[in-house]
Structures are given as C-alpha cells and as structure tokens.
Enzyme design. Structure first.
Site, PDB file in Angstrom:
ATOM      1  N   THR A   1      -9.038   1.896   8.807  1.00 55.02           N
ATOM      2  CA  THR A   1      -9.506   2.551  10.031  1.00 55.02           C
ATOM      3  C   THR A   1     -10.615   1.783  10.751  1.00 55.02           C
ATOM      4  OG1 THR A   1      -8.858   4.709   9.183  1.00 55.02           O
ATOM      5  CG2 THR A   1     -10.553   4.695  10.891  1.00 55.02           C
TER       6      THR A   1
ATOM      7  N   ASP B   1       0.866  -1.197   0.000  1.00 57.06           N
ATOM      8  CA  ASP B   1       0.000   0.000   0.000  1.00 57.06           C
ATOM      9  C   ASP B   1       0.901   1.246   0.000  1.00 57.06           C
ATOM     10  OD1 ASP B   1      -2.418   1.355   0.169  1.00 57.06           O
ATOM     11  OD2 ASP B   1      -2.526   1.242   2.364  1.00 57.06           O
TER      12      ASP B   1
HETATM   13  P1  13P Z   1      -9.217   4.192   5.763  1.00 58.70           P
HETATM   14  O1  13P Z   1      -8.364   5.047   6.669  1.00 58.70           O
HETATM   15  O2  13P Z   1     -10.481   4.882   5.367  1.00 58.70           O
HETATM   16  O3  13P Z   1      -9.474   2.860   6.332  1.00 58.70           O
HETATM   17  O4  13P Z   1      -8.404   3.995   4.417  1.00 58.70           O
HETATM   18  C1  13P Z   1      -7.394   3.044   4.302  1.00 58.70           C
HETATM   19  C2  13P Z   1      -6.657   3.166   3.022  1.00 58.70           C
HETATM   20  O5  13P Z   1      -7.092   3.793   2.077  1.00 58.70           O
HETATM   21  C3  13P Z   1      -5.361   2.467   2.916  1.00 58.70           C
HETATM   22  O6  13P Z   1      -4.678   2.788   1.747  1.00 58.70           O
END
Ligand code: 13P
Length: 349
Positions: free
Chosen positions: A269, A83
């Site tokens: 999150t 990521d």
């Molecule tokens: P959130 O913080 O909304 O869970 O997003 C996670 C995300 O986009 C990781 O790349």
C-alpha cells in the site's frame, strides 16, 4: 547471480538480526523502483506478485521483467515470491514459471475469502511443501487470518477477527514444515487498517512476542505492514484524491517485530500511495501533459524513495554482499538431506 530462494534470504536475515521487505509488483516501473532502491542501499530483496498481479501483467511479462532485474543488478540477491497463493494448483503454476518461493495461504479456502479449518489449512500447505521442497522452492504458510482485502484476496473485516493462536502456530509449523510463517496480529491489507494510531488493543505485538518465544527459530512474516504515512496520504488528497483519515503500522512496531523473529515484512500500500500521489501531482499541476513518462518517472522515483527508506528501517540495507547465492538445485538437495531444517524448534510454554 541467479534468483535466490527466500529461505536463504531469511536464514541470512536471522543471522544478521534484520528484516527483509517483500514488495509487491504489477509492472516494470515498480520493479525498477525496487531495484534502484536495492542498489542505492545495497539490500537483498524479495519481489512478490499476487494472483491479481499475475493476471494483470501476465506471468511471462512478470517473470522476464524480474529476470531482467537479475541481469541488470547481478550484485543484488533477488527472490521472486508468490504472494497469497490460494490453492495447490496456483502454487504449482508459480513454481513451474520460475518463482523461487510461494506463499500457500491455506488460512482461506480456495475462493480466497472464506476462512478454512485448521485441518484444511494443514493439508493443503503440507501438500505444497512436499511439492516445493523437492524442487528447492521455499514455502510460506499462514495461520490465523488477516483482515482486509488485497487484489480481491482476503476475508475482509477487522484484523482482530481471527488472530493467531500460539498453540496452533506451533502445531501448524510442526505439521507442515513451512520455511516461514505469516501470523495474524491485528493487521490488515490496504490503506484502512486503523482509525487511530494503533495501541496494544488493536495491534497485538504481545501475541507476536508470545509466538516467537514458542517458535524461536521460525521466520515470522508480517503482512499488512504498510505504515500509510500521513505525508503520502496528504499528497494524494492535496491533488484531488479523497482518502479518509487512516493509520497504518508504525515503523517502530515493525522494528519491534524484527527484534522478535519477524524476517519478512510485506509492503504494498505505501508504494501504491507514493505512485498515485506523484501521478496526481503532475496531472494536477500540468494538465496539458500527456506523455506517460512525464508522470511515470516521478511516480517511480517516489516509490524508490519509500522502498529505500523501508530497506534502511528494516535493517536489510548493506547486506546485499554478505553471502553467495545457493542455487535452487542445491536448495533441493539441502531439503532432501536435512541440512535445510524444516522441523521447528519448539520452546516450552
Ligand atoms: P499492505 O497493504 O499493508 O501494504 O500489505 C501488503 C501485504 O501484506 C501483501 O501481502
């Protein structure tokens, strides 16, 4: 079944008209929670790790934990995804480790904070695509800049500061040959996305639909897709937490996205909130406890519940057995001989 490419998962999701949750992990319990949810719902799954997660857990621990998941759940297709790679070198190190797809987030400079130029973004993303595809590894690019900060990565500010321009999205997809495209439509990372239930003035679903119309075959990625449910916020606050009132992305909006080309949905999150709430509850109600298993077990179960629900809502549930995994070596051949198309289909304005 060996680890599979995110490209295969997303191609299959496009055929089936569903989305695939990409869940962030840092530790064993989170991986266990995701895998139990995948088994429960028979879902293919993307497990993703940020640079922050790699630093926290150390690469080898993460990689071998995911290999363990792969051994224990042979019926579940699992992709291991980087990521927000911040540079070519970060993406190469992930590929060398064994990740089956990487995100090159060239929307920011390598500091992971400063927005880059379009040209810089194209150049670094193209370089990663060339390296990755030769090795059968899929690449996600980003055009436009998300709001907020996650694990130290992000431009901060509002999700509306740098929303994606559809013409640039088309040009970017054509110039880079990415397998999937993250777009900025007003969402941000973290718990504090919106100060009220989002409407069209802050969450630009019409922009997403416009991009999908121009790039009808491109797999779109929705970052910042936690819904930040009130019940999870309430548990944290009931047991001593101090979260401010906040709103995330409603699941119905994600489902609308999935009807319009969104194939990968990033969630971190919501799981963090579920884990924290469960741990707080145990420690608050039974302060005499000190065995980590006493709070990690309910924490893991709370995360499993959220992940299983999202898998069902995104539509990936029931699709684990739909297809045979393509080896990464065969993916490399597919990129080389053109059966894995990287030139986007572009529709007229
Ligand atoms: P959130 O913080 O909304 O869970 O997003 C996670 C995300 O986009 C990781 O790349």
């Amino acid at each position: 079944m060996s680890l599979v490419s995110t490209r295969q998962l997303l191609d299959e999701a496009a055929k089936g008209g569903y989305g695939v949750g990409a869940f962030n992990v840092n530790d064993m319990e989170q991986i266990q929670a995701i895998m139990e949810a995948a088994k429960e719902t028979q879902s293919p799954v993307i497990i993703q790790a940020s640079r922050g997660a790699r630093a926290f857990a150390q690469d080898n621990y993460l990689y071998h934990l995911i290999l363990a998941a792969n051994e224990l759940y042979p019926e579940i297709p699992i992709a291991m995804h980087l990521d927000h790679g911040n540079s070519y070198e970060t993406c190469v190190s992930a590929i060398k480790l064994g990740f089956t797809s990487v995100m090159m987030d060239g929307s920011l400079k390598p500091d992971g904070k400063t927005p880059s130029t379009f040209q810089e973004n194209v150049e670094v993303t193209r370089k990663v695509v060339d390296y990755a595809h030769e090795r059968g590894i899929a690449v996600e690019g980003e055009i436009g800049v998300l709001g907020g900060i996650e694990d130290g990565h992000g431009a901060g500010g509002s999700g509306l500061d740098h929303v994606t321009d559809p013409d640039q999205a088309v040009e970017f997809a054509e110039l880079t040959g990415v397998d999937s495209l993250a777009i900025a439509i007003g969402t941000s990372h973290g718990a504090y996305k919106f100060t009220k239930k989002p409407d069209g003035s802050v969450l630009k679903m019409d922009l997403l639909i416009a991009i999908h119309k121009r790039l009808p075959k491109t797999h779109l990625v929705m970052h910042g897709s936690s819904s930040v449910p009130k019940d999870l916020q309430d548990i944290v606050n009931q047991y001593g937490g101090k979260l401010r009132e906040t709103w995330g992305v409603p699941v119905e909006e994600i489902q609308l996205g999935i009807k319009n080309g969104v194939r990968k949905v990033n969630v971190d999150t919501d799981n963090r909130l579920a884990i924290t709430g469960a741990i707080r509850k145990v420690l608050w109600e039974t302060p005499e406890k000190f065995d980590p298993r006493d709070y990690m077990k309910p924490a893991r179960a709370a995360m499993q519940k959220v992940v299983a629900l999202r898998m069902t809502q995104f539509g990936q549930a029931g699709h684990a057995g739909d297809y045979k995994p393509i080896s990464i070596a065969d993916m490399a051949k597919g990129y080389a001989n053109g059966t894995l198309v990287t030139k986007p289909l572009v529709a007229a304005k």
